[in-house]
Write a protein that holds these residues in place. Structure first.
Motif: not given
Length: 345
Positions: A40-53
């Motif tokens: 199982t592979v998980t890829m997560e697109c996160r912004t610097q500072g955890n600003i909601p996407v």
């Protein structure tokens, strides 16, 4: 002048916000690299500072300059439940920042490897041969996370697996001649399968055990003799076996160093039925023939000696009697001859 200052403030704010608003992609793996088929592979697109996407687009690059958007995925997390080699490639994500600027993440390379299998024996001696009655313990080691996989043991020539189970350990017990052959293993999860392992060979032999007494079945009190436990049909040395000697089904000696039971001084209490058992490295146990050891009967021996002496005596008497009568007959014939001569004269 005021309008220009207002426009400049907006531009500086926008540029500063855009500069501070960066995107990074994080690849979470279960397990961590290397990654194998079925993981199982998980890829997560996160912004610097955890600003909601709010909206995210995912892309896969299979070849240079060949990017293809992954349809139906708009969340910041992209999950591959059961990875296959076709999932290998370069991934990145695009998001729109709060100022509606499109920002791309750094690319991440995902490489899915084939699972390889290795089959080995983990019990008994490491020779190819085993003996009837043994227990064989095989272990199938497959790369990657084992959760959710089933393991198959295949015998060359059979259409279907010998065994299919969740456990990686295969136990064949007791071994029979039909278990001779070449074995391989692999693992499966749904429609995914690992590669087959290299084959290992099992050669099943029959172990024959013979018990021999150095003095036969009758032994004199006070004499010494030995019992020899001999194996036939075994390519292993005696050091691979455990020898057990039994008298009237009770163990009197157990040894892995010697196949001989020496008895230095035989007495009547040692009379009985003897046999031996040989335990092979695989745990099989084979019994020998039974030998009945008894005290030599002195009365019988003496009787035999008396009979022989009597026969010898009778033979001597016959010979002496024969000689006597031969002499008597000669004497009679001589006397008759002399009498006849006198009469003629």
């Amino acid at each position: 002048m005021q309008a220009c200052e207002f426009y400049l403030i907006i531009c500086l704010t926008t540029g500063l916000s855009s500069a501070q608003f960066k995107v990074q992609i994080k690849l979470s793996l279960t397990p961590k690299e290397p990654i194998y088929t079925g993981d199982t592979v998980t890829m997560e697109c996160r912004t610097q500072g955890n600003i909601p996407v709010q909206q995210c687009s995912w892309f896969k690059r299979s070849e240079p300059n060949m990017d293809k958007e992954i349809e139906g995925i708009t969340q910041a997390t992209y999950l591959i439940q059961s990875a296959s080699q076709s999932d290998s490639g370069v991934y990145y994500c695009n998001i729109k920042n709060p100022f509606q600027f499109l920002v791309s993440s750094n690319p991440v390379t995902l490489t899915i490897q084939e699972r390889t299998s290795r089959l080995r024996r983990i019990s008994g001696h490491m020779l190819e041969s085993v003996f009837v009655g043994d227990q064989v313990h095989l272990h199938c080691q497959v790369d990657g996370n084992p959760i959710g996989w089933q393991y198959e043991l295949h015998k060359t020539g059979d259409r279907h697996p010998q065994i299919t189970q969740v456990d990686q350990n295969f136990i064949i017990s007791p071994v029979t001649f039909s278990h001779s052959g070449e074995y391989r293993c692999r693992a499966g999860k749904g429609d995914l399968y690992s590669n087959f392992s290299d084959p290992i060979q099992l050669l099943v032999l029959d172990l024959s055990v013979i018990l021999i007494s150095s003095s036969g079945s009758s032994v004199k009190v006070g004499s010494s003799f030995s019992l020899h436990c001999t194996t036939m049909g075994a390519e292993s040395s005696n050091s691979d076996f455990i020898f057990t000697f039994l008298k009237d089904n009770i163990t009197v000696r157990k040894s892995s160093n010697s196949s001989v039971l020496p008895i230095e001084y035989f007495e009547e209490t040692l009379s009985g039925n003897y046999m031996c058992a040989v335990e092979s490295p695989g745990g099989g146990r084979t019994y020998s023939n039974m030998i009945s050891i008894q005290v030599e009967d002195y009365s019988t021996e003496n009787g035999i000696r008396l009979v022989i002496s009597a026969l010898v005596l009778i033979l001597l008497m016959v010979l002496v009697s024969r000689c006597f009568w031969v002499r008597v007959h000669r004497a009679v014939r001589s006397s008759k001859s002399a009498h006849n001569l006198r009469q003629r004269g």
